[in-house]
Scaffold this motif. Structure first.
Motif, short mmCIF file in Angstrom:
data_model
loop_
_atom_site.label_atom_id
_atom_site.label_comp_id
_atom_site.label_asym_id
_atom_site.label_seq_id
_atom_site.Cartn_x
_atom_site.Cartn_y
_atom_site.Cartn_z
N PHE A 73 0.00 12.26 -10.04
CA PHE A 73 -0.39 11.32 -11.09
C PHE A 73 0.81 10.84 -11.90
N LEU A 74 1.79 11.71 -12.13
CA LEU A 74 3.01 11.28 -12.84
C LEU A 74 3.75 10.22 -12.04
N VAL A 75 3.87 10.43 -10.74
CA VAL A 75 4.52 9.43 -9.88
C VAL A 75 3.72 8.13 -9.89
N THR A 76 2.41 8.25 -9.86
CA THR A 76 1.55 7.06 -9.83
C THR A 76 1.61 6.30 -11.15
N GLN A 78 4.21 5.97 -13.00
CA GLN A 78 5.45 5.19 -12.91
C GLN A 78 5.29 4.00 -11.96
N LEU A 79 4.65 4.25 -10.83
CA LEU A 79 4.41 3.17 -9.86
C LEU A 79 3.47 2.12 -10.44
N ASN A 80 2.50 2.57 -11.21
CA ASN A 80 1.52 1.66 -11.80
C ASN A 80 2.16 0.68 -12.79
N LYS A 81 3.28 1.06 -13.37
CA LYS A 81 3.97 0.15 -14.28
C LYS A 81 4.48 -1.09 -13.54
N LYS A 82 4.73 -0.94 -12.25
CA LYS A 82 5.22 -2.05 -11.45
C LYS A 82 4.10 -2.77 -10.71
N VAL A 83 3.05 -2.03 -10.36
CA VAL A 83 1.94 -2.60 -9.59
C VAL A 83 0.65 -2.33 -10.35
N LYS A 84 0.37 -3.15 -11.34
CA LYS A 84 -0.79 -2.92 -12.22
C LYS A 84 -2.11 -3.34 -11.60
N LYS A 85 -2.07 -4.23 -10.66
CA LYS A 85 -3.29 -4.79 -10.10
C LYS A 85 -4.12 -3.77 -9.33
N TYR A 86 -3.49 -2.79 -8.73
CA TYR A 86 -4.17 -1.83 -7.87
C TYR A 86 -4.21 -0.43 -8.47
N ARG A 87 -4.42 -0.34 -9.76
CA ARG A 87 -4.37 0.92 -10.50
C ARG A 87 -5.29 1.99 -9.91
N THR A 88 -6.57 1.69 -9.77
CA THR A 88 -7.54 2.67 -9.27
C THR A 88 -7.20 3.09 -7.85
N GLN A 89 -6.87 2.14 -7.01
CA GLN A 89 -6.52 2.46 -5.63
C GLN A 89 -5.30 3.37 -5.55
N LEU A 90 -4.32 3.12 -6.43
CA LEU A 90 -3.12 3.96 -6.43
C LEU A 90 -3.45 5.41 -6.79
N PHE A 91 -4.32 5.61 -7.77
CA PHE A 91 -4.68 6.98 -8.16
C PHE A 91 -5.52 7.66 -7.09
N GLY A 95 -4.36 11.10 -5.15
CA GLY A 95 -5.16 12.31 -4.96
C GLY A 95 -5.20 12.74 -3.51
N ILE A 96 -5.36 11.78 -2.62
CA ILE A 96 -5.37 12.08 -1.18
C ILE A 96 -4.02 12.65 -0.75
N VAL A 97 -2.95 12.01 -1.16
CA VAL A 97 -1.61 12.45 -0.77
C VAL A 97 -1.31 13.84 -1.33
N ALA A 98 -1.73 14.10 -2.57
CA ALA A 98 -1.50 15.42 -3.17
C ALA A 98 -2.14 16.50 -2.32
N PHE A 99 -3.39 16.30 -1.93
CA PHE A 99 -4.08 17.30 -1.11
C PHE A 99 -3.46 17.42 0.27
N ALA A 100 -3.15 16.29 0.89
CA ALA A 100 -2.54 16.33 2.22
C ALA A 100 -1.23 17.09 2.20
N MET A 101 -0.41 16.81 1.21
CA MET A 101 0.89 17.49 1.11
C MET A 101 0.72 19.00 0.91
N VAL A 102 -0.20 19.38 0.03
CA VAL A 102 -0.42 20.81 -0.24
C VAL A 102 -0.91 21.51 1.01
N LEU A 103 -1.94 20.97 1.64
CA LEU A 103 -2.52 21.63 2.80
C LEU A 103 -1.55 21.69 3.98
#
Length: 146
Positions: A73-76, A78-91, A95-103
């Motif tokens: 979410f911290l990375v997102t 920062q990314l959201n500051k540049k790409v505001k239009k897709y805020r919900t999709q980015l988060f 979440g998907i990437v966080a779980f994939a990376m952990v598992l």
């Protein structure tokens, strides 16, 4: 002060929701595997197992999920500051990437599935929990300036 009053409560709610879903998916995957080999599992046993898993996984898997989501979410943000239009999709993606990376990291490092419910289709159910957590965080913080 904005962090403590706006962002932290939203994060805690989304983390708790995400962890609860991940734990529920894990428990039901394990029960389903038992049923597939002929074990009869009553509804009360399912509920009991689910609650026991939730409590048992909270200190370890819960903490891992909290750390992974916080980083994602911290990375997102920062990314959201540049790409505001897709805020919900980015988060949701975060979440998907966080779980994939952990598992994937846990399996790669330890060479085992430490979360039994993350095998087979259970892996995708865990990713769904991450997506749901990202969505909830996005909605809860929509009015906040992040």
């Amino acid at each position: 002060m904005s962090f403590l009053t706006r962002i932290l409560p939203s994060f805690l709610v989304s983390w708790l929701f995400t962890f609860t879903l991940a734990s529920l998916f894990h428990s039901q995957y394990v029960v389903n595997q038992l049923v597939n080999v002929g074990v009869v599992v009553s509804f009360s046993d399912r509920v009991s197992l689910t609650l026991d898993d939730w409590l048992g996984l909270l200190p370890t898997y819960g903490a891992i999920i909290a750390i992974a989501l916080a980083i994602a979410f911290l990375v997102t943000v920062q990314l959201n500051k540049k790409v505001k239009k897709y805020r919900t999709q980015l988060f949701v993606i975060a979440g998907i990437v966080a779980f994939a990376m952990v598992l994937i990291a846990i399996e790669s490092i330890m060479n085992i599935h430490i979360i039994a419910g993350a095998r087979g289709w259970g892996f995708y159910a865990q990713l769904l929990a991450g997506a749901a957590g990202g969505y909830v965080f996005s909605r809860l913080t929509k009015t906040n300036i992040i």
